[in-house]
Scaffold this motif. Structure first.
Motif, PDB file in Angstrom:
ATOM      1  N   MET A 103     -41.065  -4.916  13.535  1.00  0.00           N
ATOM      2  CA  MET A 103     -41.448  -4.292  14.791  1.00  0.00           C
ATOM      3  C   MET A 103     -42.179  -5.222  15.753  1.00  0.00           C
ATOM      4  O   MET A 103     -42.665  -4.795  16.781  1.00  0.00           O
ATOM      5  CB  MET A 103     -42.255  -3.008  14.564  1.00  0.00           C
ATOM      6  CG  MET A 103     -43.510  -3.084  13.726  1.00  0.00           C
ATOM      7  SD  MET A 103     -45.015  -3.613  14.603  1.00  0.00           S
ATOM      8  CE  MET A 103     -45.158  -2.383  15.884  1.00  0.00           C
ATOM      9  N   GLY A 104     -42.216  -6.515  15.424  1.00  0.00           N
ATOM     10  CA  GLY A 104     -42.669  -7.499  16.392  1.00  0.00           C
ATOM     11  C   GLY A 104     -44.161  -7.698  16.508  1.00  0.00           C
ATOM     12  O   GLY A 104     -44.623  -8.372  17.431  1.00  0.00           O
ATOM     13  N   ALA A 105     -44.938  -7.144  15.599  1.00  0.00           N
ATOM     14  CA  ALA A 105     -46.383  -7.337  15.667  1.00  0.00           C
ATOM     15  C   ALA A 105     -46.727  -8.819  15.527  1.00  0.00           C
ATOM     16  O   ALA A 105     -46.172  -9.522  14.678  1.00  0.00           O
ATOM     17  CB  ALA A 105     -47.078  -6.548  14.556  1.00  0.00           C
ATOM     18  N   ALA A 106     -47.641  -9.287  16.367  1.00  0.00           N
ATOM     19  CA  ALA A 106     -48.124 -10.664  16.215  1.00  0.00           C
ATOM     20  C   ALA A 106     -48.677 -10.832  14.806  1.00  0.00           C
ATOM     21  O   ALA A 106     -49.389  -9.964  14.301  1.00  0.00           O
ATOM     22  CB  ALA A 106     -49.198 -10.954  17.255  1.00  0.00           C
ATOM     23  N   ILE A 107     -48.350 -11.922  14.155  1.00  0.00           N
ATOM     24  CA  ILE A 107     -48.706 -12.086  12.748  1.00  0.00           C
ATOM     25  C   ILE A 107     -50.219 -12.018  12.544  1.00  0.00           C
ATOM     26  O   ILE A 107     -50.696 -11.453  11.542  1.00  0.00           O
ATOM     27  CB  ILE A 107     -48.125 -13.406  12.170  1.00  0.00           C
ATOM     28  CG1 ILE A 107     -48.292 -13.449  10.650  1.00  0.00           C
ATOM     29  CG2 ILE A 107     -48.726 -14.620  12.865  1.00  0.00           C
ATOM     30  CD1 ILE A 107     -47.541 -12.359   9.908  1.00  0.00           C
ATOM     31  N   GLY A 108     -50.982 -12.543  13.476  1.00  0.00           N
ATOM     32  CA  GLY A 108     -52.440 -12.455  13.357  1.00  0.00           C
ATOM     33  C   GLY A 108     -52.912 -11.009  13.381  1.00  0.00           C
ATOM     34  O   GLY A 108     -53.810 -10.622  12.630  1.00  0.00           O
ATOM     35  N   PHE A 109     -52.303 -10.190  14.247  1.00  0.00           N
ATOM     36  CA  PHE A 109     -52.662  -8.781  14.330  1.00  0.00           C
ATOM     37  C   PHE A 109     -52.199  -8.031  13.083  1.00  0.00           C
ATOM     38  O   PHE A 109     -52.922  -7.163  12.566  1.00  0.00           O
ATOM     39  CB  PHE A 109     -52.035  -8.157  15.582  1.00  0.00           C
ATOM     40  CG  PHE A 109     -52.381  -6.716  15.786  1.00  0.00           C
ATOM     41  CD1 PHE A 109     -53.645  -6.339  16.203  1.00  0.00           C
ATOM     42  CD2 PHE A 109     -51.434  -5.728  15.570  1.00  0.00           C
ATOM     43  CE1 PHE A 109     -53.965  -4.997  16.399  1.00  0.00           C
ATOM     44  CE2 PHE A 109     -51.739  -4.386  15.766  1.00  0.00           C
ATOM     45  CZ  PHE A 109     -53.011  -4.016  16.181  1.00  0.00           C
ATOM     46  N   ALA A 110     -51.033  -8.371  12.573  1.00  0.00           N
ATOM     47  CA  ALA A 110     -50.551  -7.733  11.347  1.00  0.00           C
ATOM     48  C   ALA A 110     -51.493  -8.032  10.185  1.00  0.00           C
ATOM     49  O   ALA A 110     -51.811  -7.148   9.387  1.00  0.00           O
ATOM     50  CB  ALA A 110     -49.139  -8.211  11.021  1.00  0.00           C
ATOM     51  N   ARG A 111     -51.954  -9.284  10.113  1.00  0.00           N
ATOM     52  CA  ARG A 111     -52.854  -9.673   9.015  1.00  0.00           C
ATOM     53  C   ARG A 111     -54.249  -9.081   9.166  1.00  0.00           C
ATOM     54  O   ARG A 111     -54.853  -8.645   8.190  1.00  0.00           O
ATOM     55  CB  ARG A 111     -52.956 -11.199   8.964  1.00  0.00           C
ATOM     56  CG  ARG A 111     -51.711 -11.906   8.456  1.00  0.00           C
ATOM     57  CD  ARG A 111     -51.806 -13.406   8.706  1.00  0.00           C
ATOM     58  NE  ARG A 111     -50.660 -14.127   8.163  1.00  0.00           N
ATOM     59  CZ  ARG A 111     -50.267 -15.324   8.588  1.00  0.00           C
ATOM     60  NH1 ARG A 111     -50.943 -15.932   9.572  1.00  0.00           N
ATOM     61  NH2 ARG A 111     -49.215 -15.912   8.052  1.00  0.00           N
ATOM     62  N   SER A 112     -54.749  -9.050  10.386  1.00  0.00           N
ATOM     63  CA  SER A 112     -56.144  -8.638  10.595  1.00  0.00           C
ATOM     64  C   SER A 112     -56.305  -7.134  10.731  1.00  0.00           C
ATOM     65  O   SER A 112     -57.394  -6.598  10.473  1.00  0.00           O
ATOM     66  CB  SER A 112     -56.706  -9.308  11.849  1.00  0.00           C
ATOM     67  OG  SER A 112     -56.059  -8.806  13.020  1.00  0.00           O
ATOM     68  N   THR A 113     -55.239  -6.431  11.131  1.00  0.00           N
ATOM     69  CA  THR A 113     -55.382  -5.015  11.460  1.00  0.00           C
ATOM     70  C   THR A 113     -54.342  -4.133  10.782  1.00  0.00           C
ATOM     71  O   THR A 113     -54.705  -3.208  10.045  1.00  0.00           O
ATOM     72  CB  THR A 113     -55.308  -4.821  12.989  1.00  0.00           C
ATOM     73  OG1 THR A 113     -56.304  -5.651  13.611  1.00  0.00           O
ATOM     74  CG2 THR A 113     -55.556  -3.372  13.362  1.00  0.00           C
ATOM     75  N   GLN A 114     -53.063  -4.393  11.034  1.00  0.00           N
ATOM     76  CA  GLN A 114     -52.034  -3.474  10.518  1.00  0.00           C
ATOM     77  C   GLN A 114     -52.154  -3.246   9.012  1.00  0.00           C
ATOM     78  O   GLN A 114     -52.115  -2.099   8.551  1.00  0.00           O
ATOM     79  CB  GLN A 114     -50.635  -4.013  10.849  1.00  0.00           C
ATOM     80  CG  GLN A 114     -50.217  -3.904  12.298  1.00  0.00           C
ATOM     81  CD  GLN A 114     -49.387  -2.653  12.590  1.00  0.00           C
ATOM     82  OE1 GLN A 114     -49.220  -1.788  11.742  1.00  0.00           O
ATOM     83  NE2 GLN A 114     -48.868  -2.554  13.802  1.00  0.00           N
ATOM     84  N   VAL A 115     -52.324  -4.305   8.245  1.00  0.00           N
ATOM     85  CA  VAL A 115     -52.367  -4.159   6.781  1.00  0.00           C
ATOM     86  C   VAL A 115     -53.743  -3.729   6.277  1.00  0.00           C
ATOM     87  O   VAL A 115     -53.843  -2.779   5.487  1.00  0.00           O
ATOM     88  CB  VAL A 115     -51.894  -5.459   6.090  1.00  0.00           C
ATOM     89  CG1 VAL A 115     -51.995  -5.332   4.571  1.00  0.00           C
ATOM     90  CG2 VAL A 115     -50.455  -5.775   6.493  1.00  0.00           C
ATOM     91  N   PRO A 116     -54.832  -4.366   6.691  1.00  0.00           N
ATOM     92  CA  PRO A 116     -56.141  -3.962   6.150  1.00  0.00           C
ATOM     93  C   PRO A 116     -56.504  -2.505   6.424  1.00  0.00           C
ATOM     94  O   PRO A 116     -57.045  -1.819   5.550  1.00  0.00           O
ATOM     95  CB  PRO A 116     -57.117  -4.918   6.834  1.00  0.00           C
ATOM     96  CG  PRO A 116     -56.307  -6.103   7.202  1.00  0.00           C
ATOM     97  CD  PRO A 116     -54.952  -5.573   7.538  1.00  0.00           C
TER      98      PRO A 116
END
Length: 486
Positions: A103-116
């Protein structure tokens, strides 16, 4: 790394299978859905789309499993959730890469927010389970809270793991069994989550996953007579269709739907702090959040100052390849959403709103991918389409007001009521405004996110609540036993 994730799922046979009764089984249907990388517009995988027959098998498995899972000890359910939580954290990078790809999430945002934050929903469900009073007494009456039954869970593409855990965690904690239908547009993280459930030792039938589209799988799940509850996160249109399909069987329907959230900046607010934080909140996840505060309400006499600060804040965004660590904002998630954002930007210009930054088309340096220019409109009238309709993209409307009473009126002048923000130095005054806004959540001065704060909507933003104790209680029925004490 991204192709490696797809190959991992493909080699394990996940892409053409559904997860039913503890096993990966071939879907009964022949239809396929192509997963598109929104940063390149290229296909990266094909998944099997389930059928009503798959739904029936999954519901039957969940119904069988409910007999024992619903009476299992809270300790055993908590241990299972512990293992799920640990595995999500252990596989956090896999999840982040999958979310960035699908879905195109910036990898930094995926690591810092989406997953945690997704993992946090499982942890909180476990903690709430450990302390929740399933049996209480009111005089001579015993009040029991029991699992409602088999739950159909329908989740969206914009927070693909976060919304799964927000539903699965409390449902399992309550003693329910579930059939999950994730979005067919971002299914890779859901398949990884099903692997986590399997590897955590979930009993057969307690958790089931059927990929598919809304008209086939979503409708079959909503209408099935052996499903006791449907929980959907999606558009208001989709929520209405689910409620209509569920009505003949009188099942519980919990809906977390659309929003057009206001951000009321009070006259005494510190603009240097409030405005950049408001811009960041509106554009979080590229604006693809139902609670994004995409209407910034500001005192008319401070409008030019707000515009200047908002422009500076947006100018710091880096739109580009979501796999680059420097990128703050990737593309929107799919072509339909890209087209919707472009259409609404055009409408805003035609309506006479003033462009502060952005506008139609991709950023100049990008010639493919579903990239949108971060767009801020000012001089927006409250009745303009861009101020009334959910755009679900990186578009912010700045609306001027002449009094706090008018600001509250504008904030409430929408069919939605999901989230809201209030900014001001005088906390008493900010609280008073927060109390007058008709929405399920209000954030004062941009506090930290809390998984304990119940989340849900007023009006056409839905009904029911997720997160925290209230999220657990959505999956419980109330039984009163009179004569319990004799």
């Amino acid at each position: 790394m991204n192709s490696a994730i797809v190959e991992r799922l493909r080699s394990a046979g996940r892409l053409d299978r559904v997860f039913i009764d503890g096993e990966w089984v071939l879907s009964k249907g022949q239809a396929r859905s192509t997963v598109i990388d929104p940063s390149t517009e290229e296909p990266v995988a094909e998944i099997a789309l389930g059928t009503a027959q798959d739904v029936a098998a999954a519901v039957a498995a969940a119904r069988r499993a409910f007999t024992t899972w619903s009476v299992s000890s809270t300790q055993s359910r908590a241990l299972l959730l512990d293992r799920v939580h640990a595995l999500i954290l252990e596989r956090a990078e896999l999840f982040a890469q999958a979310i960035s790809l699908e879905m195109g999430a910036a990898i930094g945002f995926a690591r810092s927010t989406q997953v945690p934050v997704a993992a946090e929903h499982i942890r909180v469900a476990r903690d709430n389970l450990a302390s929740y009073p399933f049996l209480t007494h009111r005089g001579d009456v015993a009040i029991m809270r029991e699992a409602i039954g088999v739950c159909g869970l329908i989740t969206p593409w914009n927070w693909p793991l976060y919304q799964i855990t927000a539903k699965v965690g409390p449902a399992l904690a309550a003693g329910c069994t579930v059939v999950l239908k994730p979005s067919e547009l971002s299914p890779l993280s859901a398949l990884l989550f099903a692997e986590v459930m399997h590897d955590a030792g979930i009993p057969p039938g307690v958790f089931n996953l059927v990929n598919g589209n809304g008209p086939e799988v979503g409708a079959a799940l909503s209408a099935h007579p052996d499903v006791d509850m449907i929980s959907i996160t999606g558009s208001t249109r989709a929520g209405v269709l689910v409620a209509q399909a569920a009505a003949p069987t009188v099942k519980r329907v919990a809906q977390e739907l659309g929003g057009k959230s206001p951000n009321v900046i009070l006259p005494d607010a510190d603009l240097a702090r409030a405005v950049p934080a408001g811009v960041a909140a509106a554009f979080r996840n590229v604006g693809q959040s139902c609670s994004a505060p995409t209407r910034m309400l500001v005192p008319r006499e401070r409008l030019q100052e707000v515009e200047r600060i908002a422009l500076e804040a947006a100018s710091a965004f880096v739109v580009g390849d979501p796999r680059s660590p420097q990128t703050t904002h990737g593309p929107v998630a799919n072509r339909a959403q890209f087209n919707r954002v472009q259409e609404m930007i055009g409408i805003g210009i035609a309506e006479g709103a003033r462009l502060v930054c952005g506008g139609p088309g991709r950023p100049e340096t990008l010639n493919r991918g579903f990239y949108c220019r971060p767009t801020i409109f000012s001089a927006v009238h409250p009745q303009m389409q861009i101020a009334q309709e959910e755009i679900f993209g990186p578009v912010l409307s700045i609306i001027a007001y002449d009094s706090v009473d008018e600001a509250v009126e504008i904030a409430n002048d929408t069919v939605y009521g999901l989230g809201a923000h209030v900014q001001g130095k005088d906390l008493v005054a900010a609280r008073a405004v927060a109390a007058r806004i008709r929405s399920g959540q209000v954030h004062i001065n941009h506090p930290a996110w809390s998984p304990h704060a119940p989340f849900g909507g007023y009006k056409r933003s839905g009904n029911g609540r997720e997160y925290g104790i209230e999220g657990l209680e959505e999956y419980l029925e109330t039984k009163a036993i009179l004569g319990f004490h004799q």
